[in-house]
Structures are given as structure tokens and as C-alpha cells.
Design an enzyme around this catalytic site. Sequence first.
Site, PDB file in Angstrom:
ATOM      1  N   MET A   1     -89.057  55.236 -48.951  1.00 37.01           N
ATOM      2  CA  MET A   1     -90.162  55.517 -48.024  1.00 37.01           C
ATOM      3  C   MET A   1     -89.719  55.249 -46.585  1.00 37.01           C
ATOM      4  O   MET A   1     -90.560  55.091 -45.690  1.00 37.01           O
ATOM      5  CB  MET A   1     -91.380  54.682 -48.392  1.00 37.01           C
ATOM      6  CG  MET A   1     -91.916  55.054 -49.778  1.00 37.01           C
ATOM      7  SD  MET A   1     -93.673  54.800 -49.948  1.00 37.01           S
ATOM      8  CE  MET A   1     -93.768  53.055 -49.709  1.00 37.01           C
ATOM      9  N   GLY A   2     -88.405  55.177 -46.356  1.00 38.70           N
ATOM     10  CA  GLY A   2     -87.904  54.998 -44.992  1.00 38.70           C
ATOM     11  C   GLY A   2     -87.983  53.563 -44.520  1.00 38.70           C
ATOM     12  O   GLY A   2     -88.151  52.648 -45.317  1.00 38.70           O
ATOM     13  N   ALA A   3     -87.869  53.379 -43.180  1.00 37.43           N
ATOM     14  CA  ALA A   3     -87.729  52.032 -42.588  1.00 37.43           C
ATOM     15  C   ALA A   3     -86.606  51.309 -43.339  1.00 37.43           C
ATOM     16  O   ALA A   3     -86.782  50.217 -43.874  1.00 37.43           O
ATOM     17  CB  ALA A   3     -89.042  51.265 -42.622  1.00 37.43           C
TER      18      ALA A   3
ATOM     19  N   HIS B   1     -81.833  49.132 -49.069  1.00 33.83           N
ATOM     20  CA  HIS B   1     -81.704  50.580 -49.266  1.00 33.83           C
ATOM     21  C   HIS B   1     -80.241  51.008 -49.133  1.00 33.83           C
ATOM     22  O   HIS B   1     -79.748  51.820 -49.911  1.00 33.83           O
ATOM     23  CB  HIS B   1     -82.515  51.358 -48.220  1.00 33.83           C
ATOM     24  CG  HIS B   1     -83.994  51.132 -48.257  1.00 33.83           C
ATOM     25  ND1 HIS B   1     -84.663  50.482 -47.261  1.00 33.83           N
ATOM     26  CD2 HIS B   1     -84.934  51.502 -49.163  1.00 33.83           C
ATOM     27  CE1 HIS B   1     -85.963  50.451 -47.539  1.00 33.83           C
ATOM     28  NE2 HIS B   1     -86.155  51.065 -48.693  1.00 33.83           N
TER      29      HIS B   1
ATOM     30  N   GLN C   1     -99.460  56.755 -53.345  1.00 33.79           N
ATOM     31  CA  GLN C   1     -99.184  55.486 -54.016  1.00 33.79           C
ATOM     32  C   GLN C   1     -99.759  54.285 -53.285  1.00 33.79           C
ATOM     33  O   GLN C   1     -99.576  53.144 -53.712  1.00 33.79           O
ATOM     34  CB  GLN C   1     -97.687  55.301 -54.267  1.00 33.79           C
ATOM     35  CG  GLN C   1     -96.853  54.994 -53.043  1.00 33.79           C
ATOM     36  CD  GLN C   1     -95.369  55.001 -53.376  1.00 33.79           C
ATOM     37  OE1 GLN C   1     -94.771  56.035 -53.675  1.00 33.79           O
ATOM     38  NE2 GLN C   1     -94.743  53.828 -53.332  1.00 33.79           N
TER      39      GLN C   1
ATOM     40  N   VAL D   1     -81.621  42.881 -53.147  1.00 31.48           N
ATOM     41  CA  VAL D   1     -80.849  42.355 -52.011  1.00 31.48           C
ATOM     42  C   VAL D   1     -81.750  41.440 -51.181  1.00 31.48           C
ATOM     43  O   VAL D   1     -82.885  41.806 -50.852  1.00 31.48           O
ATOM     44  CB  VAL D   1     -80.309  43.510 -51.129  1.00 31.48           C
ATOM     45  CG1 VAL D   1     -79.513  42.962 -49.946  1.00 31.48           C
ATOM     46  CG2 VAL D   1     -79.440  44.459 -51.958  1.00 31.48           C
TER      47      VAL D   1
ATOM     48  N   ARG E   1     -91.598  46.086 -45.213  1.00 36.59           N
ATOM     49  CA  ARG E   1     -92.795  45.435 -44.669  1.00 36.59           C
ATOM     50  C   ARG E   1     -92.481  44.146 -43.905  1.00 36.59           C
ATOM     51  O   ARG E   1     -93.319  43.638 -43.178  1.00 36.59           O
ATOM     52  CB  ARG E   1     -93.781  45.122 -45.792  1.00 36.59           C
ATOM     53  CG  ARG E   1     -94.426  46.352 -46.400  1.00 36.59           C
ATOM     54  CD  ARG E   1     -95.509  45.930 -47.398  1.00 36.59           C
ATOM     55  NE  ARG E   1     -96.394  47.034 -47.732  1.00 36.59           N
ATOM     56  CZ  ARG E   1     -96.186  47.875 -48.741  1.00 36.59           C
ATOM     57  NH1 ARG E   1     -95.114  47.744 -49.488  1.00 36.59           N
ATOM     58  NH2 ARG E   1     -97.039  48.842 -48.986  1.00 36.59           N
TER      59      ARG E   1
HETATM   60  P1  AMP Z   1     -89.094  51.762 -50.734  1.00 35.87           P
HETATM   61  O1  AMP Z   1     -88.583  52.464 -49.518  1.00 35.87           O
HETATM   62  O2  AMP Z   1     -89.654  50.400 -50.470  1.00 35.87           O
HETATM   63  O3  AMP Z   1     -89.985  52.639 -51.579  1.00 35.87           O
HETATM   64  O4  AMP Z   1     -87.810  51.491 -51.628  1.00 35.87           O
HETATM   65  C1  AMP Z   1     -86.939  52.521 -51.997  1.00 35.87           C
HETATM   66  C2  AMP Z   1     -85.992  51.996 -53.038  1.00 35.87           C
HETATM   67  O5  AMP Z   1     -85.238  50.906 -52.492  1.00 35.87           O
HETATM   68  C3  AMP Z   1     -86.714  51.439 -54.279  1.00 35.87           C
HETATM   69  O6  AMP Z   1     -85.980  51.783 -55.441  1.00 35.87           O
HETATM   70  C4  AMP Z   1     -86.697  49.956 -54.034  1.00 35.87           C
HETATM   71  O7  AMP Z   1     -86.757  49.183 -55.211  1.00 35.87           O
HETATM   72  C5  AMP Z   1     -85.364  49.789 -53.331  1.00 35.87           C
HETATM   73  N1  AMP Z   1     -85.370  48.544 -52.560  1.00 35.87           N
HETATM   74  C6  AMP Z   1     -86.247  48.174 -51.606  1.00 35.87           C
HETATM   75  N2  AMP Z   1     -85.966  46.920 -51.171  1.00 35.87           N
HETATM   76  C7  AMP Z   1     -84.892  46.496 -51.879  1.00 35.87           C
HETATM   77  C8  AMP Z   1     -84.140  45.282 -51.917  1.00 35.87           C
HETATM   78  N3  AMP Z   1     -84.438  44.249 -51.147  1.00 35.87           N
HETATM   79  N4  AMP Z   1     -83.124  45.203 -52.790  1.00 35.87           N
HETATM   80  C9  AMP Z   1     -82.817  46.250 -53.609  1.00 35.87           C
HETATM   81  N5  AMP Z   1     -83.484  47.409 -53.623  1.00 35.87           N
HETATM   82  C10 AMP Z   1     -84.512  47.542 -52.771  1.00 35.87           C
END
Ligand code: AMP
Length: 280
Positions: free
Chosen positions: A30-32, A37, A61, A177, A188
Amino acid sequence: MLVFTRPDEWQKLRRAYFNTPASIGFVPTMGALHSGHSALIRRAAEENELCVVSIFVNPTQFDRSDDLLAYPRALSADLAAAEAAGCDLVFAPSIEGMYGSRPERSAADYGHLTETLEAAKRPGHFDGVVTIVRKLFKTVNPDKAYFGEKDFQQLAVVRELVKREKLPVRIMPCALVRDADGLALSSRNVRLSPADRQNALALWHTLREMKSRKQHLDPRKLEKWAQRHLEQQPGVELEYVALVNENSFEPAQKWDEPVRALVAAKVGAVRLIDNEPLTD
Ligand code: AMP
């Protein structure tokens, strides 16, 4: 690195630029973007001939409109981060491009898995996740898709989607991570004040402390301890802490099953989740 925004562009791009069959590794986000990531993107780039990253803040979602509005967005920094991690193509669609004029989600009923923990606290969340992941898989058609264990229940839901619908993609789980001080990296986190960020460390500290207490308590008692402990932490509004069997998501009873501790809490205005395996 190429950027495309319309779902139908991908097949054309693929034919134009990559006419030999290539294995595609896909990282939906979802970026940021942060280092969590980047770790997924690096792995997808290493293990495949082509690495595709999607950047899309998926409205279906979000269970709360204020959370959707406040979600951080940083497209130009994201493009630089994706490229630095080895991404070949970014797919950054519009809401209309993915959903047409009315974003709708289809129900994902996977029994207990889509009723407990995150599902109970965020009604409709996994319906939205399954809806968008299905659409993204259909567009990108990846061989492997990389998901972080940070969203541990989401990973299980996506695996269930692939299994039930026999989708031709391998789900690749990637380790969570953390920042140097132990806070789980999350898009966030930029919304945490310095004081909130300090308070948020209680989540990781409690998960770590649980590991050292497991010799003395069974999973049910350790869960109660963690609940009392987290309820006393300043600035932390606990939603749940649960010790579950990693496969079934049922409450863990004994240490000879694969036990994972999962926690969700509000710190300041930000909802955070974290988890840690408690058995090897
Ligand atoms: P999101 O952008 O939050 O939807 O995350 C995109 C992908 O990155 C998802 O598969 C998350 O589980 C993964 N992700 C986000 N934060 C972490 C982190 N701290 N460690 C590992 N994977 C992450």
C-alpha cells in the site's frame, strides 16, 4: 524501472519488453515503503527474473474512513525505494482502474480464520484484502508472491485464498523486519509522536518477555499474564493479545504445538500490530 497504472497495460508491456518467458515475483503493497517492504522487494528481485511491485491504498480493506484518509502516501519516494531494492516494474493503479466507479468487496468466509483477532476487530478487512489480492494476481499473473509475517493473519488468509481457488501462484512468507529498537516497521509509524513511539515499544518488549516466561507458564496462563501486563503500559490501549496455534489460529494449549503470540493495540491515534513465534 517502468511504472504502469492501467491493468490492461501489463500484458502489452510484457510482450514489448520481455518476450521470453520470465518468472515473475510480485510484492503487493500500500506504499509508504520502508525497509520491511524493501526486504520483500529485494528477495523477489533475487529469486525471479522480473520483480513487480504494486502500490495501491486499497479502500475496501479499511474498516474506518478516518484511517483510510490518514494513511500515509509518498509515491515519488516509493518509486525511488522500489527501484533501489531491485524492482523492475511498479503497478500503481487508480481506485477506478481497479474497481470501476464503485469499490466493492466480496465476502471471504474461511471459518475461524476470518472470524478471529483482526477479523473480529476490523469487520470486512479480510474481505477487502482477498478482493484486492485476487484482482492483483489476475492482473500481474505472478509465479511467486511475497508477503510479510508482519501481517501474520493476512498471510494465512492469502494462503487459504490460493488453496481454495487453486490460484497458480506460490506464496512466499518473509520474516518481520524491526527497527533497531525492536519496533515492528510499519507505514503507520510515521504518525506516532516521539512519546507514542516510546510507548509503542511495550508491544515488542512484552513479546520478548513472553519468551523468557514460557518455561514457567502454559500458553493460556502466559496469555493472561501478557494481557494484564499490556493493560498496565502507559499510552497503550490494548485490543488483543493472543497465543494461537500458527496453523489453525485456535488458542494454543501446549508448547508442543507451533505457538505464535499476536498483539494489536492503539498507541496515540495509531493502531499497531505485532507478533512473534514462541516455539522454534
Ligand atoms: P502494506 O504496505 O502494509 O500493505 O504491506 C505490504 C507487504 O509488506 C505485506 O505483505 C506486509 O506484511 C509486508 N510488510 C509490512 N511491514 C513489514 C515488516 N515490518 N516486515 C516484513 N514485512 C512487512
